[in-house]
Design a protein around this motif. Structure first.
Motif, short mmCIF file in Angstrom:
data_model
loop_
_atom_site.label_atom_id
_atom_site.label_comp_id
_atom_site.label_asym_id
_atom_site.label_seq_id
_atom_site.Cartn_x
_atom_site.Cartn_y
_atom_site.Cartn_z
N THR A 1 0.82 -1.21 0.00
CA THR A 1 0.00 0.00 0.00
C THR A 1 0.85 1.26 0.00
O THR A 1 0.47 2.26 -0.60
CB THR A 1 -0.94 0.03 1.21
N TYR B 1 -5.11 2.35 5.10
CA TYR B 1 -4.29 3.40 5.70
C TYR B 1 -3.13 3.78 4.78
O TYR B 1 -3.01 4.92 4.36
CB TYR B 1 -3.78 2.91 7.06
N ILE C 1 -4.02 6.60 14.80
CA ILE C 1 -2.56 6.70 14.96
C ILE C 1 -2.19 8.01 15.65
O ILE C 1 -1.33 8.05 16.54
CB ILE C 1 -1.88 6.57 13.58
N LEU D 1 -2.74 7.66 19.25
CA LEU D 1 -1.71 6.80 19.84
C LEU D 1 -0.43 7.57 20.07
O LEU D 1 0.24 7.41 21.10
CB LEU D 1 -1.42 5.62 18.91
N ALA E 1 -11.19 2.81 17.51
CA ALA E 1 -10.92 1.51 16.88
C ALA E 1 -12.11 0.58 17.05
O ALA E 1 -12.47 -0.16 16.13
CB ALA E 1 -9.66 0.89 17.48
N VAL F 1 -4.27 -0.64 10.86
CA VAL F 1 -3.91 0.21 12.00
C VAL F 1 -4.39 -0.43 13.31
O VAL F 1 -3.66 -0.46 14.31
CB VAL F 1 -4.56 1.60 11.81
N ILE F 2 -5.59 -0.99 13.27
CA ILE F 2 -6.14 -1.63 14.48
C ILE F 2 -5.38 -2.92 14.79
O ILE F 2 -5.16 -3.26 15.95
CB ILE F 2 -7.65 -1.87 14.30
N LEU G 1 -2.60 -1.73 16.73
CA LEU G 1 -3.06 -1.18 18.01
C LEU G 1 -3.31 -2.27 19.06
O LEU G 1 -2.93 -2.12 20.22
CB LEU G 1 -4.35 -0.38 17.77
N VAL H 1 -0.28 -3.30 20.78
CA VAL H 1 0.19 -2.27 21.71
C VAL H 1 -0.59 -2.39 23.02
O VAL H 1 -0.02 -2.26 24.12
CB VAL H 1 0.01 -0.86 21.09
N PHE I 1 2.15 -2.23 5.84
CA PHE I 1 2.58 -0.89 6.24
C PHE I 1 1.89 -0.43 7.53
O PHE I 1 2.55 -0.17 8.54
CB PHE I 1 2.28 0.08 5.10
N GLY I 2 0.56 -0.37 7.52
CA GLY I 2 -0.18 0.22 8.63
C GLY I 2 0.08 -0.46 9.97
O GLY I 2 0.43 0.20 10.95
N SER J 1 3.62 -0.08 11.08
CA SER J 1 3.88 1.31 11.41
C SER J 1 3.52 1.61 12.87
O SER J 1 4.24 2.32 13.57
CB SER J 1 3.09 2.20 10.46
N VAL J 2 2.42 1.04 13.34
CA VAL J 2 1.97 1.31 14.71
C VAL J 2 2.93 0.71 15.74
O VAL J 2 3.23 1.34 16.75
CB VAL J 2 0.54 0.74 14.92
#
Lengths: 277, 302
Positions: free
Chosen positions: A112, A213, A235, A238, A250, B129-130, B133, B136, B232-233, B236-237
């Motif tokens: 992506t 994303y 993000i 975060l 989320a 992204v989630i 997350l 984390v 990526f997403g 990245s997080v």
């Protein structure tokens, strides 16, 4: 032993059920279910007003509007052109067809981030495509729409393709024999058969776009209230160590995704029923 | 059948009335056909081919020397290395999982199977992204095991293990998804025959099942690997973006791009675009093998 005794519906002579299912459940639990439950458990520690404050501020609401709106528009565009691409690939012969057929999957295979910088460069003011356009695409909400169109492109084509390939020529001949014009045959005979698969492809593209994303953040410009998508907002929260706020948003996105997943499962069942399987 | 279709769709040489009427009954007029082809190709060119082309054009814009320098620079090399490590761990893990899941789902009838199938697909509907997350929340400093990990001097988030975990999550369903429908279609007769003839579990899998699924297995691994290297997403997080330490190739591209080093960013991107093209070629080859394998098995069982 316990698994096979309690779960198996029919005895089987094949070995390995306990081991395979045991490992599957354990791995699924540790990699997927426990971490996912962390998101929900985290929001349960929040009070209802705090949760509401996190997920319904004007900035978050603007990001929902953009994310859902652009995803919907991109999926709609893909449904329209996906139907044409699929029709052309299944019904017609032309030079380079098989190469093009194989390349349709490119958005699945291309990372992506690569797609993101490529589209940004293309649609920038002095880019290959951008220089011919009278309006700005890169760094506007329109850029979000372009990126989401790219990543959703294969879904409609790939869900329609097997259905269109299986379509019996006889029913089209029957319609023609009964006096239908080619357009009537398409609109009243072929299209209704394709509808469930078309909707499935649309829903898959929509679902994929909602969470996207990587390809979006490069082209969007990421201006709060204007071109900021919801995943980016997670993000941002975060990075400000606002874990509760990030998790609350989320959870909203997760719930929407799961609702869509249920809808897609129902659509796929409908597709199979329509095909008479 | 195809021969008749061709003669029908071809414009009649001596404009007879009858053939033309047949031609428009089950095929579109020629101008509609070429218009549709033009629209389809135009759309694909705009949204697929040009974006692919610009990656390579921008990568070599400043010459081969800049290109080579960009991909052999120390940070780029460590990003490539980390990407290979993450994929090298995530793909085999999901391969083992995929085979185990496909074995119990395709070869046995048990309660809760549909639920299990839905749960396996779950990571596909979770935003990248989630996906980052949630790890984390479990392993981060404020997370469930955060303090325990800190007390034992272990680092998962903002370190390599976190990147591997996030990669495992986003590529979780790939192998299982390719294997399950194929193995369900193949049924259990061959394995049962092997069992009756005295083969043990490992022999059955190795000698009967594996040859039947090897192409689909390879296909799943290819798709899994492409996603693992390109994620990526999620990465990245959990990465923390420490140059030379926790940067994968896609993250390295982002850093270069944000520093306006466009030629370098596209140079690294061209490596991943090349990987995507190789993936598509392998997919094309393997898909045909899977189809012919299914056709052979279909003939055999009839």
């Amino acid at each position: 032993m316990l698994l096979s005794r309690t779960l198996l519906k029919r005895h089987s002579v094949l070995p390995g059920f306990d081991l395979a299912l045991g490992f599957t459940l354990l791995y699924l639990g540790f990699v997927v279910l426990i971490p996912l439950s962390a998101a929900f458990l985290k929001t349960f520690t929040m009070t209802w007003p705090a949760f509401w404050d996190a997920v319904a501020t004007p900035r978050v609401l603007a990001s929902y509007r953009l994310t859902f709106g652009a995803s919907f528009g991109a999926a709609l565009l893909n449904a329209f052109f996906g139907l044409i691409v699929c029709w052309v690939l299944v019904r017609y012969d032309f030079p380079g067809k098989r190469l093009i057929d194989a390349l349709v999957d490119l958005p699945f295979a291309l990372p992506t981030a690569v797609a993101g910088i490529a589209l940004t460069a293309l649609y920038a003011k002095n880019g290959w495509i951008g220089q011919f356009l009278p309006f700005k695409v890169s760094f506007t909400p329109l850029g979000v729409f372009v990126a989401l169109t790219f990543i959703g492109l294969p879904f409609v084509v790939r869900t329609l393709q097997p259905v269109l390939e299986d379509l019996h020529k006889e029913i089209e001949e029957a319609a023609a024999t009964l006096g239908a014009s080619r357009w009537q045959t398409f609109a009243k005979v072929i299209f209704p058969i394709l509808t469930p698969a078309l909707l499935t492809g649309f829903a898959l593209a929509f679902a994929r776009a909602l969470g996207e994303y990587g390809s979006v953040i490069f082209i969007a410009g990421n201006m709060p209230m204007v071109s900021e998508i919801t995943p980016l907002l997670i993000i941002t929260k975060l990075e400000q160590y606002d874990y509760q706020g990030a998790t609350a948003i989320a959870v909203v996105m997760l719930v929407s995704a799961f609702v869509l997943l249920l809808a897609i499962n129902a659509l796929q069942a409908w597709t199979r029923a329509r095909q008479g399987r | 059948m195809s021969a008749t279709a061709q003669t029908l769709s071809a414009p009649p040489a001596r404009a007879g009335v009858a053939p033309r009427r047949i031609a428009t009954a089950t095929t579109e007029p020629v101008w509609v056909k070429w218009l549709l082809i033009a629209v389809a190709l135009g759309f694909l060119t705009l949204f697929l081919f040009v974006p692919l082309a610009i990656v390579f054009a921008e990568a070599f814009k400043k010459g081969a020397q800049v290109y080579l320098a960009a991909i052999t620079e120390a940070d780029a090399l460590s990003a490539i290395k980390l990407t290979l490590i993450a994929a090298g761990i995530a793909v085999p893990m999901n391969l083992v999982f995929g085979v185990a899941a496909a074995w119990c789902i395709a070869k046995f009838e048990f309660r809760g199977k549909n639920l299990l199938l839905t749960l396996i697909d779950l990571p596909f509907s979770v935003s990248p992204v989630i996906s980052g997350l949630i790890y984390v929340l479990v392993f981060g400093l404020q997370g469930w095991f955060g303090e325990w990990l800190r007390d034992h001097d272990l680092k998962i988030i903002f370190a390599v293990p976190g990147i591997v975990l996030a990669t495992v999550f986003v590529t979780f369903p790939f192998v299982a998804r390719e294997l399950i429908p194929l193995m369900q279609a193949q049924g259990t007769e061959q394995e049962e025959a092997a069992r009756v003839l005295g083969a043990n579990g490992w022999q059955i899998f190795r000698r009967v099942t594996l040859p039947n699924i090897k192409w689909a297995l390879l296909y799943g691994v290819i798709l899994c690997n492409a996603r693992a290297m390109g994620e990526f997403g999620a990465v990245s997080v959990v990465s923390g973006h420490i140059r030379g330490q926790t940067n994968t190739m896609p993250l390295h591209i982002e850093i270069l791009y944000n520093e306006y080093q466009f030629a370098a960013a596209f140079a690294v991107a061209s490596l991943l675009a090349g990987l995507a093209l190789v993936t598509l070629v392998l997919k094309f080859i393997v898909e045909r093998r899977v189809k012919s394998q299914l056709a052979v098995q279909g003939d055999r069982s009839e």
